[in-house]
Scaffold this motif. Sequence first.
Motif, PDB file in Angstrom:
ATOM      1  N   THR A  97      -7.492  -3.058   3.665  1.00 26.64           N
ATOM      2  CA  THR A  97      -7.573  -2.903   2.216  1.00 26.64           C
ATOM      3  C   THR A  97      -8.313  -4.095   1.613  1.00 26.64           C
ATOM      4  O   THR A  97      -8.614  -5.082   2.290  1.00 26.64           O
ATOM      5  CB  THR A  97      -6.160  -2.844   1.607  1.00 26.64           C
ATOM      6  OG1 THR A  97      -5.478  -4.077   1.904  1.00 26.64           O
ATOM      7  CG2 THR A  97      -5.358  -1.683   2.176  1.00 26.64           C
ATOM      8  N   TYR A 110      -4.383  -1.787 -10.705  1.00 22.72           N
ATOM      9  CA  TYR A 110      -3.818  -1.200  -9.486  1.00 22.72           C
ATOM     10  C   TYR A 110      -2.557  -0.385  -9.756  1.00 22.72           C
ATOM     11  O   TYR A 110      -2.122   0.389  -8.904  1.00 22.72           O
ATOM     12  CB  TYR A 110      -3.500  -2.313  -8.471  1.00 22.72           C
ATOM     13  CG  TYR A 110      -3.206  -1.788  -7.091  1.00 22.72           C
ATOM     14  CD1 TYR A 110      -4.234  -1.350  -6.253  1.00 22.72           C
ATOM     15  CD2 TYR A 110      -1.896  -1.705  -6.621  1.00 22.72           C
ATOM     16  CE1 TYR A 110      -3.976  -0.853  -4.990  1.00 22.72           C
ATOM     17  CE2 TYR A 110      -1.623  -1.213  -5.357  1.00 22.72           C
ATOM     18  CZ  TYR A 110      -2.660  -0.795  -4.545  1.00 22.72           C
ATOM     19  OH  TYR A 110      -2.403  -0.296  -3.296  1.00 22.72           O
ATOM     20  N   GLY A 138       0.843  -1.190   0.000  1.00 23.06           N
ATOM     21  CA  GLY A 138       0.000   0.000   0.000  1.00 23.06           C
ATOM     22  C   GLY A 138       0.876   1.237   0.000  1.00 23.06           C
ATOM     23  O   GLY A 138       1.717   1.421  -0.875  1.00 23.06           O
TER      24      GLY A 138
END
Length: 542
Positions: free
Chosen positions: A279, A397, A131
């Motif tokens: 997440t 992503y 992240g």
Amino acid sequence: MQIKDNTRYLFACIIMLLVAFLQCYHTVRDLHWASEPDFDRDISYIRATLNGHYGQDPNMLGQYMWYNPIIFLSETLFVKLSGWPINVVVARCGAFLNLINPIVFFIVLVKLFDFKTALASLLCFIFLIAGNLPCWGAATYSPWMVSDTATQWLFYLSILCCYKAFDSQKMGWFIALGAMMGIAFLGHSAPVFIMVMILIIMQAQKVLRSLQDKQYNLVGTYFLQGAATVLPFIIFAFPILYYVYGKYHLHFVNRIILECAPGIFARKETFTLLKLNVTVALIVSIIGFIWFYRNFKNPVLRKLIWCWLGVTLVMYVYESAVPTVDKIIHHNLPDTIPAFHYFFYFKALQCVFFGFGFIWLFDMLIKWLSKLSKKQFSPNYTSNAFVLGVMLCMLAYFPIYSNRWDFSDLRQEALNKEKETDKLDVYNFIVKAVPLDNVLLCPHGLSLFPVMPTGIKMVSIETYFSNPYVSYDQREGDRVKMLDFLTSSTPDTAKNMFTMYKVGNVLLANKDYAYYKQPSFANSSVIYKNNSYTLLSFEIKK
């Protein structure tokens, strides 16, 4: 067209590695300095090694090496082979050398599970798990040669050796495990602490079971396996054990280093840390955890994974609580390593559970589509669809991934460091004109940069980069007294300290040098001065 065997998974693995490498290379391609003090410490060790002083503490006169050597030795080799300046190598080589981490992670998971699990877990490992955490906060591939990030592959190989040893019960694998752990200790202490606890738990269970079953002959075998692990560990870890055990007897003086909780891992940031970890990847990992608990049958590997999970999670909570408990009950509880190192390897295991969760969700999707279309998909079709799904997740992503802290903030901090021209000029002058064995006295704020990377000796270095086997409080107190003496001629007790520490140079900010008073017992003269700093030679009168 049917793709044979596991070629499709290898092809997808290579694509992910290439995408990640290009991002990492783009981050460091033109840097001359890295921002974190860890890199400056490595530069000091590299300079000492290149000058024939391996085994010495590069920043404390008469002291020994205390930091694990694999990183700075690999960087030293890179310097020799490339001919680049040390600071450039340290700033840029991580993009290349750190590639070994995702490669080994993938290979180990293929050996422990299968290609499908390995590929899905690799997706999480490279792109999803960190992240916006720093590279030393979660296991991933990063362009920065920070110690736990750069040496994590040694832990994964140790896990593989551990499984082979307990599954086969062959003495050769226990010897290989000990050797692997010894090499891992040359890289970082964290993998060894975790592996030792895993081994103790797994072997203790076997011993207790044999005692309960009255199979006493097996107890001797288990202890022999332990000896077969310990001896090669000692042999392979000897290049660092010789100093930390042979010279310092593993007697930590500065406990505060063991309780280091930097940045997001500070106690006051606990809620923020938890928030950053909630997440979609965590949800998929929890699904994988549940699947593993209900369906995974291999008893040895199952036990190994539970030990990995239990040790990292329990020890993270324990080490996070130690400073608080110490303050409450005023008693020093046993310490091992800073808590965030356990969290780092907990996140690596989360990637493994993500792989199981991703596969389960994909299988549910295929079953739903098959039912909806009233058509049975072939194994080759579903395998190709699985690889495509992994690739699509990576692409979706990537915009978030490419802007994470490692690639944006750390790069900017490195560029800002390159603009500190007065500090860089001091560094360059010391490197060129001051011998490595000189002892330099400087304020606390200058000890990390520009002084530490020069490899010159100092009276005292910043807390978390000081030799943990030497009293920081004593040396820091003496440094403050000597600096005070140079500007106020007090305290009188400081006079003898200049001789005791063999001070040969003094570095001061110009605003402090304006109040400098020439000591009666020494000769000093300015050897370098710029807009911000003044460097003096300092010689005690005989």
